[in-house]
Design an enzyme around this catalytic site. Structure first.
Site, PDB file in Angstrom:
ATOM      1  CG  ASP A  57      30.777  15.112  44.026  1.00 42.92           C
ATOM      2  OD1 ASP A  57      31.217  16.145  44.578  1.00 42.92           O
ATOM      3  OD2 ASP A  57      31.518  14.241  43.537  1.00 42.92           O
ATOM      4  CB  ALA A  81      30.051  26.887  51.431  1.00 46.17           C
ATOM      5  CB  THR A 122      31.288  34.531  53.838  1.00 42.39           C
ATOM      6  OG1 THR A 122      32.141  34.885  54.920  1.00 42.39           O
ATOM      7  CG2 THR A 122      32.057  34.741  52.535  1.00 42.39           C
ATOM      8  CE1 TYR A 146      34.016  29.987  52.724  1.00 38.87           C
ATOM      9  CE2 TYR A 146      34.571  32.003  53.901  1.00 38.87           C
ATOM     10  CZ  TYR A 146      33.650  31.027  53.565  1.00 38.87           C
ATOM     11  OH  TYR A 146      32.382  31.093  54.065  1.00 38.87           O
ATOM     12  CE  LYS A 150      30.011  31.204  50.262  1.00 36.58           C
ATOM     13  NZ  LYS A 150      28.991  30.151  50.019  1.00 36.58           N
ATOM     14  CD1 TRP A 171      32.518  35.967  62.315  1.00 41.38           C
ATOM     15  CD2 TRP A 171      32.472  36.527  64.475  1.00 41.38           C
ATOM     16  NE1 TRP A 171      33.490  36.917  62.514  1.00 41.38           N
ATOM     17  CE2 TRP A 171      33.491  37.283  63.837  1.00 41.38           C
ATOM     18  CE3 TRP A 171      32.259  36.725  65.835  1.00 41.38           C
ATOM     19  CZ2 TRP A 171      34.289  38.203  64.504  1.00 41.38           C
ATOM     20  CZ3 TRP A 171      33.046  37.645  66.501  1.00 41.38           C
ATOM     21  CH2 TRP A 171      34.057  38.371  65.856  1.00 41.38           C
TER      22      TRP A 171
END
Length: 321
Positions: A57, A81, A122, A146, A150, A171
């Site tokens: 978790d 993520a 990302t 987001y 990250k 993508w």
């Protein structure tokens, strides 16, 4: 590079194995001879696959510590993520728990275990104003919660001192989970016309490509993968080759799908501006990723995005439909 070198001394824990990239990583890494441990929030769904599965978790710091200290992996591959980009705007706490704090905890434990981490990030961390490909040394400027979470996860790895490789990608689509390709195929079956954003540029990337790149990197360092990761430590861009817009990507999906005999109702696709498609979270207009560094360091040459799309549709369209 040796042909099919073995990693039989490696114990690799893969997070997010029920997601797009994690699912492909299991398939790709299973051929390397390493001991593979699958980590998921509900590991019961992984029974029968022939691997050790553990309940992980990523919102629970103590659970992360307990699992890692029990399993004692020497490598973590972390594609897991919080990826609900729009939801993250109102759910910052959970986005940061998964994308930042969990990475920080993993890094802390892996330092104690003398291990290493391969972590996925990302293209959204760049948000560049220029019109050329983003390189790893470009300034970062997260455009939404987001992306900020990250980037904070990346920073947690850097300051921890744990050997690590960060792979920034863009993508992504795969057979597991939801993604743009599946959405377009569904909408293309149900509608005759669509309006798709045509001023965001990036590279569609198959989850298979990402899994094969990780496999290649580990094979190149097979004699001592932890030390190899340490020697190559840093941030690398990775995507399929070539650039497009969401609009042109959608059109190519429909062209290739029809070529395969997939029945679609779609007749017209209209390009629109980002400003005309309101979302809770902002998106960067330029997600082009330079692949020069990863090619130089690991001799990686991914397929073009059109080739990967064709392979994906050919191999999986029955499952998708």
């Amino acid at each position: 590079m040796a042909k099919n070198p073995s990693l039989d001394n490696a114990r690799i824990l893969i997070t997010g194995v029920q997601g797009q990239v994690g699912f492909e990583l299991v398939k790709s890494l299973s051929t390397l001879g390493a001991e593979i441990i699958l980590a998921a929030r509900k590991p019961q769904a992984l029974e029968g696959l022939g691997y050790t599965a553990v309940a992980l978790d990523l919102t629970n710091e103590q659970n992360i510590r307990d699992v890692l200290n029990s399993v004692k992996p020497n490598i973590i591959i972390n594609p897991a993520a919080y990826t609900a980009v729009d939801k993250a705007e109102d759910d910052k706490a959970n986005a940061c728990l998964v994308n930042q704090k969990a990475v920080e905890v993993m890094a802390s434990v892996m330092n104690e275990l003398k291990g290493a981490i391969v972590h996925f990030s990302t293209d959204y961390v760049y948000n560049a104003n220029h019109d050329h490909s983003n390189v790893e040394t470009d300034a970062t400027s997260p455009v939404n919660v987001y992306a900020a979470s990250k980037l904070a996860g990346e920073e947690a790895l850097r300051v921890s001192g744990v050997p690590h490789i960060i792979l920034r990608t863009s993508w992504v689509y795969g057979i597991n989970g939801n993604n743009f390709v599946k959405t377009m195929l569904k909408l293309g079956r149900d509608r005759e016309s669509l309006r798709i954003v045509d001023d965001q540029v990036g590279s569609p990337t198959s989850a298979t490509t990402l899994a094969l790149v990780v496999s290649s990197i580990l094979q190149q360092g097979f004699s001592d993968p932890v030390e190899y990761i340490k020697s190559k430590q840093g941030v690398y861009n990775i995507s399929d080759r070539g650039f497009t817009t969401w609009f042109a990507f959608a059109k190519e999906i429909f062209v290739q799908a029809k070529r395969l005999g997939i029945e679609l109702k779609i007749k017209d696709v209209e390009g629109i501006k980002t400003a005309d498609y309101k979302t809770p979270a902002a998106r960067p207009l330029n997600s082009r990723l330079s692949l020069e560094k990863i090619h130089k360091e690991f001799h990686v040459v991914p397929p073009t995005w059109q080739q990967s799309l064709g392979t994906f549709l050919h191999q999986s369209h029955i499952k998708l439909l």
